[in-house]
Design a protein around this motif. Structure first.
Motif, PDB file in Angstrom:
ATOM      1  N   PHE A  11      -6.561   4.787   2.969  1.00 11.25           N
ATOM      2  CA  PHE A  11      -6.046   3.738   2.086  1.00 11.25           C
ATOM      3  C   PHE A  11      -4.892   4.256   1.238  1.00 11.25           C
ATOM      4  CE2 PHE A  11      -9.115   6.004  -0.414  1.00 11.25           C
ATOM      5  CZ  PHE A  11      -8.686   5.929  -1.721  1.00 11.25           C
ATOM      6  N   LEU A  12      -4.220   3.325   0.595  1.00 14.51           N
ATOM      7  CA  LEU A  12      -3.089   3.621  -0.277  1.00 14.51           C
ATOM      8  C   LEU A  12      -3.570   3.517  -1.722  1.00 14.51           C
ATOM      9  CD1 LEU A  12      -0.012   4.128  -0.443  1.00 14.51           C
ATOM     10  CD2 LEU A  12       0.276   1.664  -0.534  1.00 14.51           C
ATOM     11  N   LEU A  13      -3.482   4.614  -2.440  1.00 22.93           N
ATOM     12  CA  LEU A  13      -3.881   4.641  -3.847  1.00 22.93           C
ATOM     13  C   LEU A  13      -2.637   4.433  -4.690  1.00 22.93           C
ATOM     14  CD1 LEU A  13      -5.965   5.274  -6.113  1.00 22.93           C
ATOM     15  CD2 LEU A  13      -5.261   7.666  -5.878  1.00 22.93           C
ATOM     16  N   MET A  14      -2.671   3.413  -5.546  1.00 24.45           N
ATOM     17  CA  MET A  14      -1.551   3.143  -6.442  1.00 24.45           C
ATOM     18  C   MET A  14      -2.063   3.200  -7.874  1.00 24.45           C
ATOM     19  SD  MET A  14       1.055  -0.097  -6.665  1.00 24.45           S
ATOM     20  CE  MET A  14       0.122  -1.235  -7.634  1.00 24.45           C
ATOM     21  N   ILE A  15      -1.305   3.891  -8.734  1.00 24.32           N
ATOM     22  CA  ILE A  15      -1.663   3.940 -10.151  1.00 24.32           C
ATOM     23  C   ILE A  15      -0.548   3.308 -10.963  1.00 24.32           C
ATOM     24  CG2 ILE A  15      -3.115   5.987  -9.892  1.00 24.32           C
ATOM     25  CD1 ILE A  15      -0.822   7.631 -11.114  1.00 24.32           C
TER      26      ILE A  15
END
Length: 88
Positions: A11-15
């Motif tokens: 998955f793509l983790l975005m903060i």
């Protein structure tokens, strides 16, 4: 910033931290490319199912040198002013 992740698939983790080029990201101790997402946020693509993600800001070397030069200059100026004879 330290984040513990667990997922069933990659998955793509975005903060919601403003993207800036001197940030670094590691996943389970391995350096990964920092992604610029939605124009101004940071992220990383995670292929592992479980792990620890660390976002770390590193001050560039030229800024560290500039701070050092400014500190030495300020110290020298204080010494010069302290040794200056008093006017009467």
């Amino acid at each position: 910033m330290r984040i513990a992740c667990r997922a069933d698939k990659p998955f793509l983790l975005m903060i919601s931290q403003t993207w800036y080029p001197h940030w670094q990201v590691t996943v389970n101790g391995d350096t990964q490319p920092l992604l610029r997402l939605n124009g101004n946020f940071q992220g990383v693509y995670l292929t592992t199912q479980q792990g620890e993600v660390i976002f770390r800001y590193r001050l560039p070397r030229y800024i560290q040198v500039a701070y050092g030069i400014s500190g030495v200059t300020a110290l020298a100026l204080m010494l010069i002013l302290a040794r200056r004879p008093k006017r009467e």
